[in-house]
Design an enzyme around this catalytic site. Structure first.
Site, PDB file in Angstrom:
ATOM      1  N   THR A   7       0.835  -1.202   0.000  1.00  0.00           N
ATOM      2  CA  THR A   7       0.000   0.000   0.000  1.00  0.00           C
ATOM      3  C   THR A   7       0.865   1.246   0.000  1.00  0.00           C
ATOM      4  O   THR A   7       1.973   1.235   0.526  1.00  0.00           O
ATOM      5  CB  THR A   7      -0.942   0.039   1.233  1.00  0.00           C
ATOM      6  OG1 THR A   7      -1.733   1.223   1.185  1.00  0.00           O
ATOM      7  CG2 THR A   7      -0.175   0.015   2.548  1.00  0.00           C
ATOM      8  N   ASP A  67      -7.758  -3.685  -0.039  1.00  0.00           N
ATOM      9  CA  ASP A  67      -8.590  -2.844  -0.899  1.00  0.00           C
ATOM     10  C   ASP A  67      -9.864  -2.570  -0.121  1.00  0.00           C
ATOM     11  O   ASP A  67     -10.498  -3.490   0.403  1.00  0.00           O
ATOM     12  CB  ASP A  67      -8.882  -3.469  -2.256  1.00  0.00           C
ATOM     13  CG  ASP A  67      -9.309  -2.376  -3.242  1.00  0.00           C
ATOM     14  OD1 ASP A  67      -8.488  -1.480  -3.521  1.00  0.00           O
ATOM     15  OD2 ASP A  67     -10.464  -2.382  -3.707  1.00  0.00           O
ATOM     16  N   ASP A 152     -13.799   9.010   7.321  1.00  0.00           N
ATOM     17  CA  ASP A 152     -14.075   8.859   8.755  1.00  0.00           C
ATOM     18  C   ASP A 152     -14.870  10.026   9.359  1.00  0.00           C
ATOM     19  O   ASP A 152     -15.753   9.791  10.188  1.00  0.00           O
ATOM     20  CB  ASP A 152     -12.768   8.670   9.545  1.00  0.00           C
ATOM     21  CG  ASP A 152     -12.225   7.248   9.447  1.00  0.00           C
ATOM     22  OD1 ASP A 152     -13.033   6.305   9.339  1.00  0.00           O
ATOM     23  OD2 ASP A 152     -10.994   7.079   9.473  1.00  0.00           O
ATOM     24  N   HIS A 177     -13.938  -2.081   9.617  1.00  0.00           N
ATOM     25  CA  HIS A 177     -13.826  -3.059   8.539  1.00  0.00           C
ATOM     26  C   HIS A 177     -12.398  -3.624   8.469  1.00  0.00           C
ATOM     27  O   HIS A 177     -12.196  -4.819   8.347  1.00  0.00           O
ATOM     28  CB  HIS A 177     -14.214  -2.379   7.219  1.00  0.00           C
ATOM     29  CG  HIS A 177     -13.497  -1.075   6.955  1.00  0.00           C
ATOM     30  ND1 HIS A 177     -13.314  -0.123   7.931  1.00  0.00           N
ATOM     31  CD2 HIS A 177     -12.880  -0.575   5.846  1.00  0.00           C
ATOM     32  CE1 HIS A 177     -12.633   0.905   7.444  1.00  0.00           C
ATOM     33  NE2 HIS A 177     -12.363   0.645   6.173  1.00  0.00           N
TER      34      HIS A 177
HETATM   35  P1  ITT Z   1      -3.520   1.709  -1.709  1.00  0.00           P
HETATM   36  O1  ITT Z   1      -4.269   1.248  -2.935  1.00  0.00           O
HETATM   37  O2  ITT Z   1      -2.125   2.138  -2.012  1.00  0.00           O
HETATM   38  O3  ITT Z   1      -3.591   0.721  -0.572  1.00  0.00           O
HETATM   39  P2  ITT Z   1      -5.666   3.674  -1.556  1.00  0.00           P
HETATM   40  O4  ITT Z   1      -6.002   4.762  -0.583  1.00  0.00           O
HETATM   41  O5  ITT Z   1      -5.663   4.036  -3.019  1.00  0.00           O
HETATM   42  O6  ITT Z   1      -4.241   3.047  -1.135  1.00  0.00           O
HETATM   43  P3  ITT Z   1      -7.974   1.944  -1.933  1.00  0.00           P
HETATM   44  O7  ITT Z   1      -7.914   1.923  -3.411  1.00  0.00           O
HETATM   45  O8  ITT Z   1      -8.270   0.657  -1.211  1.00  0.00           O
HETATM   46  O9  ITT Z   1      -6.609   2.465  -1.300  1.00  0.00           O
HETATM   47  O10 ITT Z   1      -9.042   3.039  -1.492  1.00  0.00           O
HETATM   48  C1  ITT Z   1      -9.497   3.091  -0.194  1.00  0.00           C
HETATM   49  C2  ITT Z   1     -10.225   4.406   0.036  1.00  0.00           C
HETATM   50  O11 ITT Z   1     -11.429   4.161   0.774  1.00  0.00           O
HETATM   51  C3  ITT Z   1      -9.376   5.322   0.921  1.00  0.00           C
HETATM   52  O12 ITT Z   1      -8.516   6.135   0.179  1.00  0.00           O
HETATM   53  C4  ITT Z   1     -10.456   6.103   1.669  1.00  0.00           C
HETATM   54  O13 ITT Z   1     -10.945   7.147   0.873  1.00  0.00           O
HETATM   55  C5  ITT Z   1     -11.564   5.057   1.834  1.00  0.00           C
HETATM   56  N1  ITT Z   1     -11.359   4.322   3.104  1.00  0.00           N
HETATM   57  C6  ITT Z   1     -10.917   3.033   3.245  1.00  0.00           C
HETATM   58  N2  ITT Z   1     -10.781   2.705   4.538  1.00  0.00           N
HETATM   59  C7  ITT Z   1     -11.143   3.795   5.246  1.00  0.00           C
HETATM   60  C8  ITT Z   1     -11.193   4.087   6.621  1.00  0.00           C
HETATM   61  O14 ITT Z   1     -10.796   3.214   7.531  1.00  0.00           O
HETATM   62  N3  ITT Z   1     -11.603   5.305   6.983  1.00  0.00           N
HETATM   63  C9  ITT Z   1     -11.987   6.215   6.074  1.00  0.00           C
HETATM   64  N4  ITT Z   1     -11.942   6.042   4.755  1.00  0.00           N
HETATM   65  C10 ITT Z   1     -11.529   4.832   4.321  1.00  0.00           C
END
Ligand code: ITT
Length: 192
Positions: A7, A67, A152, A177
């Site tokens: 990540t 993801d 959040d 989650h």
């Molecule tokens: P990587 O792919 O490099 O891991 P990313 O931020 O692009 O980083 P994702 O494609 O999985 O990752 O997108 C996840 C998005 O969902 C993240 O950027 C947040 O906007 C939202 N998200 C996921 N988990 C969250 C959390 O615990 N709290 C708030 N927002 C969250």
């Protein structure tokens, strides 16, 4: 067990470290792996696996990917797998939250239900392990709280009377989650 976190999201990396106490988690930066994996999948499962596989191939040590995203019922599950890219490249976390609030301005309270979803995948020479966690809440009308990241500040959990940005890291990790998925992941690894 040494694992590379597939990540580039520093907040995910921090939460991995807080939750996965029995593992030595290293970042892509520490491992000198500077690749961007294209998230071409349409499900959390596909994208999680794409990221873990690519980083495992590049690093040669077990790689764990997350993801995740926010699925809002009134928006037919959006932003979903596109949560990080909601509104396009130009927006930051705050901009995406504002866009979400705007797109939901006419949605009444009882229809503002949503869930955070997280799929964890570890790819190693021993094969593939996956785990999924979900967390139910509602989308508030305005941001509140300084902790956490992403959506959040608007993700309100009735049972706790606060948004996940108002929770301490331990409180959020116990119900989130990501916390749930990583606990299931740990159990699966222990069972091997
Ligand atoms: P990587 O792919 O490099 O891991 P990313 O931020 O692009 O980083 P994702 O494609 O999985 O990752 O997108 C996840 C998005 O969902 C993240 O950027 C947040 O906007 C939202 N998200 C996921 N988990 C969250 C959390 O615990 N709290 C708030 N927002 C969250």
């Amino acid at each position: 067990m040494k694992i590379i976190a597939a990540t580039k999201n520093k907040n995910k990396l921090r939460e991995f470290g807080e939750i996965l106490k029995g593992f030595e988690i290293i970042s892509q930066e520490e491992a000198g792996i500077d690749i961007d994996v294209e998230e071409t999948g349409t499900t959390f499962e596909e994208n999680s696996r794409l990221k873990a596989e690519a980083i495992f191939k590049a690093a040669g040590i077990p790689a764990i990917a997350d993801d995740s995203g926010l699925c809002v019922d009134a928006l037919d599950g959006a932003p979903g797998v596109y949560s990080a890219r909601y509104g396009g490249e130009g927006l930051d976390d705050e901009g995406r939250v504002q866009l979400l609030l705007k797109n939901m301005e006419n949605v009444p309270d009882e229809k503002r239900t949503a869930r955070f979803v997280c799929v964890i995948t570890m790819v190693s020479s021993g094969g593939v392990i996956t785990a999924k966690g979900e967390c139910e809440g509602v989308i508030n009308h305005a941001p509140k709280g300084e902790n956490g990241f992403g959506y959040d500040p608007v993700f309100y959990m009735k049972e706790y009377g606060k948004t996940t940005a108002e929770m301490s890291p331990d409180e959020k990790n116990a119900v989130s989650h990501r916390g749930k998925a990583l606990k299931i992941f740990e159990e699966k690894v222990k069972g091997l």
